[in-house]
Design an enzyme around this catalytic site. Structure first.
Site, short mmCIF file in Angstrom:
data_model
loop_
_atom_site.label_atom_id
_atom_site.label_comp_id
_atom_site.label_asym_id
_atom_site.label_seq_id
_atom_site.Cartn_x
_atom_site.Cartn_y
_atom_site.Cartn_z
N CYS A 135 0.81 -1.22 0.00
CA CYS A 135 0.00 0.00 0.00
C CYS A 135 0.84 1.27 0.00
O CYS A 135 0.30 2.38 -0.13
CB CYS A 135 -0.93 0.02 1.21
SG CYS A 135 -1.80 -1.53 1.48
N HIS A 150 -2.86 7.43 6.37
CA HIS A 150 -3.18 6.20 5.64
C HIS A 150 -4.67 5.90 5.83
O HIS A 150 -5.37 5.59 4.87
CB HIS A 150 -2.29 5.06 6.13
CG HIS A 150 -2.35 3.83 5.31
ND1 HIS A 150 -2.16 3.83 3.94
CD2 HIS A 150 -2.59 2.53 5.66
CE1 HIS A 150 -2.28 2.59 3.48
NE2 HIS A 150 -2.54 1.79 4.49
N HIS A 198 -9.70 2.42 -0.65
CA HIS A 198 -8.28 2.06 -0.60
C HIS A 198 -7.88 1.45 -1.93
O HIS A 198 -8.22 0.31 -2.24
CB HIS A 198 -8.06 1.07 0.54
CG HIS A 198 -6.61 0.82 0.85
ND1 HIS A 198 -5.57 1.34 0.09
CD2 HIS A 198 -6.01 0.09 1.83
CE1 HIS A 198 -4.43 0.94 0.59
NE2 HIS A 198 -4.66 0.18 1.64
#
Length: 616
Positions: free
Chosen positions: A262, A414, A452
């Site tokens: 990620c 995040h 995401h």
């Protein structure tokens, strides 16, 4: 002294829309922007989504746009009607089963209990005894929320896509959008640099995984499909960079992708920044494209307990229906993250070249810090590495901006929306804020809007941050109504509402982009505001040089605005140059001092200086 990598262009597409022109950012904060400012964004989305073919925007169109953007019910497959095959052992009362196949589909080795009767192109098979089979069924997928790009928009229809995987179609669109934001043609860039002074770092953390690539290739033998000659090659994780080099910018410069789950976008940003700082490149295209909203990939994350399932969301709300729009709830009572697709690309340029070209300055990359988690019990669990990256980014902000200047920063967290992330990331940010005397550090978490997108996630964060310095608002987390009790926030201001950041965001001089990836891949990037960047350039080059730059930039700004207007009206340029200006062995001229390629104005200089002379 290191060169300062300037952000001179950016583009892409995510669940909130097109990135260039700040349109995806504008949609996030539409509630606080005027109708005049939002008009172009509504027009852009209306045309992209097939809701209107003119500039007239009605309330019904705006309602439809909102319904078909940001996190919502999944578009890319039907969560209520997912194909699923069950193993079965069939037999009949008389121990015989008869069925028909095309002759060409007969197995190479006929089972001993089959009797085959060929009837032209068909084969009638009679089975005595048992038959192992796969029985088609339909199931409801436990997760119905996702961050697809706007409903009705298919980038592959804008160019001759030749059965490209979705991630590569997103790449072509996103890279084109970034180049359109420059305000000058790519050929103009090439006239000012040598061919090898370009770098491209782009990829996909999960590779290309749909029916036109890895997914189709692996499933072909089980579904009766056919493996094409393209599937394996187009599945590779670095293929977005390859497509940009080969079909978009005609590049022979450095290329590749650095993968870090990620955190991948920031890994690539670090590599591009480093190339410019070290003088290895004068222009770098950095980005990622990810298209993981497919049931097979989502199932892999779901069984890990990572995704927010419908029943969990219903339980959180005490409701019989799932609120797809609020599936991602960073730093609040939550259940998991929301899978999304996105393509985000930025163009970095050496400061001297940018001033010479009059390029737009959207900000600059001060540094990106990458640190692993060390020993850990679970490869997917968070660890200590993110403390290191955030602290390094804050320390650099203090070094550049001063003790008071570091307090004029904000954080793009995040912020995945998982119970574990809300605790661990908030503790990291809170401890760093305490250490550097920041009493109320603003924290945004835009996954609440776009979900995401895995490798592209920090790219989503970056383009949203650049919007703050254009329209002056920090996006609030609009999917939550409280901060969870286990969140550490004594020195944080976790934004639950849009927050004014001053005209052109002048209250904030920098942003820290934070990413925590599976496997212990942590990255934090410090990006400076355009105002801070210009101030630093003025200190280096002087007022006269900057005044001359401003004159050159006026024309570039005008072209950029025209390009954006054209895109909003459905007339954007998609750069896909398949088979154009192709070179072969006859295109290369080599001398001891240089290599000349026929399609480039300047030659590539061959080094003649021994860099290790001190060792002789």
């Amino acid at each position: 002294m290191a060169k300062l990598p300037l952000i001179v262009g950016f583009g892409g597409i995510n669940a909130a829309g097109r990135s260039s022109g700040f349109h995806s950012y504008k949609l996030m904060i539409a509630d606080v922007l005027s109708e005049d400012v939002m008009q172009s964004t509504w027009q852009d989305l209306a045309r992209r989504m097939g809701l209107s073919d003119n500039d007239a925007i009605t309330k019904d169109i705006i309602t439809a746009i909102k319904a078909g953007t940001c996190v919502r019910r999944i578009d890319s497959f039907d969560p209520d009607n997912l194909l699923y095959q069950y193993k079965a052992n069939l037999n009949s009362a008389d121990d015989q089963i008869t069925f028909t196949l095309r002759k060409s589909k007969l197995p190479n080795h006929i089972p001993t209990n089959w009797q085959v009767d060929i009837q032209g192109a068909k084969a009638v098979i009679t089975v005595t005894g048992n038959l192992d089979a796969l029985v088609e069924g339909r199931v409801a997928f436990p997760v119905s929320s996702g961050g697809n790009i706007p409903t009705g928009f298919d980038p592959s229809k804008l160019y001759n896509s030749r059965f490209h995987p979705r991630g590569l179609s997103l790449t072509i669109y996103g890279a084109s959008d970034a180049l359109n934001s420059l305000g000058f043609e790519w050929d103009e860039v090439l006239r000012h640099i040598k061919p090898d002074q370009v770098s491209v770092y782009a990829g996909s953390g999960l590779a290309q995984i749909d029916d036109n690539s890895l997914g189709g290739m692996i499933a072909a033998h089980l579904t009766g499909g056919r493996v094409s000659s393209k599937m394996m090659a187009l599945s590779l994780a670095e293929m977005p960079a390859d497509f940009i080099n080969g079909y978009v910018i005609n590049s022979v410069g450095a290329t590749g992708t650095n993968m870090g789950a990620c955190a991948t976008f920031l890994y690539n940003l670090r590599q591009g920044m480093s190339d410019i700082q070290q003088g290895k490149a004068k222009v770098v295209i950095v980005g990622n494209a990810e298209a993981p909203v497919v049931p097979e990939i989502m199932e892999g994350f779901r069984v890990m307990g990572a995704l927010a399932e419908d029943e969990q969301l219903k339980a959180l709300d005490g409701s019989d229906s799932v609120d797809n729009r609020r599936a991602c709830r960073p730093f609040s009572s939550n259940a998991g993250f929301t899978m999304a697709e996105s393509a985000q690309f930025v163009v970095l340029m050496e400061d001297e070249l940018a001033l010479e070209l009059g390029a737009n300055i959207y900000g600059s990359v001060a540094d990106v810090f990458v640190n692993a988690d060390a020993n850990k019990k679970s490869i997917s669990a968070p660890g200590v590495g993110n403390y290191v990256t955030v602290a390094k980014a804050a320390a650099l902000a203090k070094a550049i901006l001063g003790e008071e200047g570091v307090k004029q920063t904000f954080v793009q967290a995040h912020g995945t929306g998982t119970p574990q992330n809300r605790v661990t990331e908030s503790h990291i940010l809170n401890e760093v804020a305490k250490t550097f005397g920041i009493e109320s550090w603003p924290v945004a978490a835009i996954k609440s809007y776009v979900g995401h997108s895995m490798s592209a996630a920090a790219g989503d964060q970056l383009v949203a941050s650049l919007g703050v310095w254009q329209y002056g608002w920090l996006p609030g987390i609009n999917t939550i109504d409280h901060i969870a009790d286990d969140v550490h926030s004594s020195n944080l201001n976790i934004l639950t509402e849009h927050t004014f950041a001053g005209e052109y965001g002048q209250d904030y001089k920098a942003v820290i982009l934070n990413a925590k990836g599976f496997g212990g891949n942590n990255a934090s990037g410090l990006v400076l505001s355009p105002q801070q960047t210009v101030a630093m350039l003025t200190a280096k080059y002087g007022c006269d040089a900057m005044a001359a730059y401003q004159v050159r930039n006026q024309a570039i700004k005008a072209i950029t605005a025209d390009n954006d207007t054209n895109a909003c009206q459905g007339k954007e340029t998609i750069r896909y140059q398949f088979g154009e200006a192709v070179m072969d062995e006859h295109s290369v001229t080599i001398t001891p001092d240089a290599i000349k390629l026929s399609e480039f104005e300047h030659a590539i200089v061959l080094d003649s200086v021994n860099p290790y002379a001190d060792y002789n």
